[in-house]
Design a protein around this motif. Sequence first.
Motif, PDB file in Angstrom:
ATOM      1  N   ILE A   1     -42.172 -39.616 -12.077  1.00  0.00           N
ATOM      2  CA  ILE A   1     -41.388 -38.769 -12.982  1.00  0.00           C
ATOM      3  C   ILE A   1     -39.950 -39.111 -13.042  1.00  0.00           C
ATOM      4  CG2 ILE A   1     -40.572 -36.310 -13.224  1.00  0.00           C
ATOM      5  CD1 ILE A   1     -42.913 -35.272 -11.751  1.00  0.00           C
ATOM      6  N   MET A   2     -39.404 -39.480 -13.896  1.00  0.00           N
ATOM      7  CA  MET A   2     -38.004 -40.211 -14.051  1.00  0.00           C
ATOM      8  C   MET A   2     -37.189 -38.959 -14.460  1.00  0.00           C
ATOM      9  SD  MET A   2     -37.215 -43.304 -13.249  1.00  0.00           S
ATOM     10  CE  MET A   2     -35.831 -43.049 -14.041  1.00  0.00           C
ATOM     11  N   ALA A   3     -36.861 -38.103 -13.339  1.00  0.00           N
ATOM     12  CA  ALA A   3     -35.796 -37.017 -13.586  1.00  0.00           C
ATOM     13  C   ALA A   3     -34.394 -37.531 -13.542  1.00  0.00           C
ATOM     14  CB  ALA A   3     -36.265 -35.991 -12.608  1.00  0.00           C
ATOM     15  N   ALA A   4     -34.134 -38.869 -13.017  1.00  0.00           N
ATOM     16  CA  ALA A   4     -32.731 -39.043 -12.712  1.00  0.00           C
ATOM     17  C   ALA A   4     -31.913 -39.190 -14.028  1.00  0.00           C
ATOM     18  CB  ALA A   4     -32.830 -40.417 -11.933  1.00  0.00           C
ATOM     19  N   ALA A   5     -30.834 -38.986 -13.929  1.00  0.00           N
ATOM     20  CA  ALA A   5     -29.992 -39.246 -15.082  1.00  0.00           C
ATOM     21  C   ALA A   5     -29.495 -40.656 -14.627  1.00  0.00           C
ATOM     22  CB  ALA A   5     -28.717 -38.233 -15.096  1.00  0.00           C
ATOM     23  N   VAL A   6     -29.760 -41.563 -15.568  1.00  0.00           N
ATOM     24  CA  VAL A   6     -29.627 -42.852 -15.331  1.00  0.00           C
ATOM     25  C   VAL A   6     -28.204 -43.408 -16.118  1.00  0.00           C
ATOM     26  CG1 VAL A   6     -30.465 -45.336 -15.341  1.00  0.00           C
ATOM     27  CG2 VAL A   6     -31.933 -43.428 -14.964  1.00  0.00           C
ATOM     28  N   ALA A   7     -27.503 -44.119 -15.431  1.00  0.00           N
ATOM     29  CA  ALA A   7     -26.457 -44.757 -16.029  1.00  0.00           C
ATOM     30  C   ALA A   7     -26.920 -45.688 -17.150  1.00  0.00           C
ATOM     31  CB  ALA A   7     -25.310 -45.268 -15.264  1.00  0.00           C
ATOM     32  N   ASP A   8     -26.401 -45.657 -18.490  1.00  0.00           N
ATOM     33  CA  ASP A   8     -27.053 -46.671 -19.334  1.00  0.00           C
ATOM     34  C   ASP A   8     -26.328 -48.013 -19.275  1.00  0.00           C
ATOM     35  OD1 ASP A   8     -28.968 -45.029 -20.545  1.00  0.00           O
ATOM     36  OD2 ASP A   8     -27.710 -43.940 -21.480  1.00  0.00           O
ATOM     37  N   PHE A   9     -25.032 -48.038 -18.938  1.00  0.00           N
ATOM     38  CA  PHE A   9     -24.331 -49.011 -18.813  1.00  0.00           C
ATOM     39  C   PHE A   9     -23.292 -49.454 -17.424  1.00  0.00           C
ATOM     40  CE2 PHE A   9     -24.492 -48.349 -23.535  1.00  0.00           C
ATOM     41  CZ  PHE A   9     -24.800 -49.528 -23.853  1.00  0.00           C
ATOM     42  N   ARG A  10     -22.990 -50.613 -17.258  1.00  0.00           N
ATOM     43  CA  ARG A  10     -22.373 -50.671 -16.000  1.00  0.00           C
ATOM     44  C   ARG A  10     -21.209 -51.680 -16.301  1.00  0.00           C
ATOM     45  NH1 ARG A  10     -27.043 -54.016 -15.415  1.00  0.00           N
ATOM     46  NH2 ARG A  10     -26.430 -56.171 -15.362  1.00  0.00           N
TER      47      ARG A  10
END
Length: 418
Positions: free
Chosen positions: A286-295
Amino acid sequence: MSEAQNPAQNPTQPLRVVIGVSGGIAAYKACHLVRNFKEAGDEVRVIPTTNALNFVGAATFEALSGNPVDTGVFTRVDEVQHVRVGQEADLIVVAPATADLIARVAAGRADDLLTSTILVATCPVVLAPAMHTEMWLNPATQVNVATLRERGITVLEPAHGRLTGRDTGPGRLPEPDVIAQLARTVLRTNGANAFARTLAGKRVLISAGGTQENIDPVRYIGNRSSGKQGYALGDIAAQRGAKVTIVAGATDELEPPSGAEVVKVGSTREMRQAMVDRAPDADVVIMAAAVADFRPEAEANTKLKKGQADDALSTIRLTENPDILKDLVDMREAGQVASTIIGFAAETDNELENGRAKLKRKGADMLMLNSVAGGGVFGQARNRGWLLSADGGEEEIPDGTKHEVAVHIWDAIERLAL
Ligand code: CTP
C-alpha cells in the motif's frame, strides 16, 4: 434502539464504558485509559480485580472515573450490580488482561465482579493482554485467546518490546491511547469482525508519511502528511494477524503497529529503494505515503546564504522524482512482484474524474481517493473518500477516524484479492 440513540452509530453520544483492570504491573497504564475516555466525555466505570488493587489503589480509579470501585459480587447487592453494569455497558475494555484473566473469561467463570460483568455483556468486549512473552506464547494462553476470538471477544495483539524484567518480546500492553482508539474502532465498525484474523500469515508492506527533499543541511521541501492513515492501515492489518512492515517518511510521533517493522526513510529515492527491496516478499503493498514529486536538482553541502551571486536560494531548480507506485506496478508486470498493489490519490477538484484517470495511469489494483481541498485530511484525525478499483468498482467511504477508514479499506482489499 433507534440509530440516533445507539452510541455505536452516533460518535457524538457519550458511551458507557467499563474499564476492567486485572493484576499485572501494566495496571498503572489503565489510569491513562480511564482519562482518555473521560476526556472524550464518556461515562467510565472501573472494575479492577482484587490483584489489580495491589498495583493501583481503588481511590485512584474512583477519583479518575468519578464512580465507585468494587471488585466482588457481594457489594451493592441491592443494585444487582454484577448483572446491571454489564447489561448497561456500551463497551468493555480490559487493560491489562493477564493470562489468568483471559483463562477465567475463556472458561466462562464469574467469580468476581469483572468476570461476571463480562459474562453478562452483549456489547463489544476488548481485551488488551499484557504478560511475559512465555505466558503469551504458552499453548494454554493461545488456545484461550483463540477460543475468545471465536466467541466474538476482541483480543488485541500485545505490543512488542521491553517487558518488566530484562526480557523483550510480544507481551507489552499497547499504549493506552492506542487501546482506546482500537476499542472505539471495534465499537464503531463491525464489532469483532473488524479484527477477525483474516490476514493471518499475510505480509503487508505500507509506506506512510511525507518524503523530504533536502535543499541544504538545514532546509528541505516537504508536505503536510502526518502518516496517520498509513499507520492506521498497519494497526488494523496487525490486529487481523498480518506481518506488517511500514516504510515511514516524516510522520507525527506515532506508535508502531503491534509487532511491525518500521523502516525510517527521508527522501523519495530512499523510500523507493526501501519499497522495491521489500515488495517481492509482500502479499499486499500500500502506497499511503505523500511522496514529494520533485527534488532540488542539487543538494548543497553547506547552508545556502541569502544574496549569493548565483542566487541559489531564490531560484531552486527542481528535477522529477521516480514514481514509486508506478515502478512497483512495472516490477509486477516484469514478474518480480506478485503483490496486490493499492495506491492513494490526493485531489482538490474533479476528484472522481481525476482519481479514475490516476488509477489507470498508475496501474494499481485500487486507489483510495481523498479530497484534500481546503487542507482537509492531512494531519487530521478523520478521513473520507472513495475506493476506486481497476475493475470499475467505486465505493464511497463515509467520514470516520483514520482507523475506521482503514477497516473499510482492508475489507475492500480482502474482497478484491485475498
Ligand atoms: N506516488 C508515488 N511516487 C510519486 C508520487 C506519488 O508512489 N513520486 C504515489 C502515492 O503514494 C499515491 C499515488 O502515487 O499512492 C498518488 O499520489 P498523488 O500525490 O495523488 O499523485 P501524483 O502521482 O503525485 O500525481 P499528481 O501530482 O498529478 O496529482
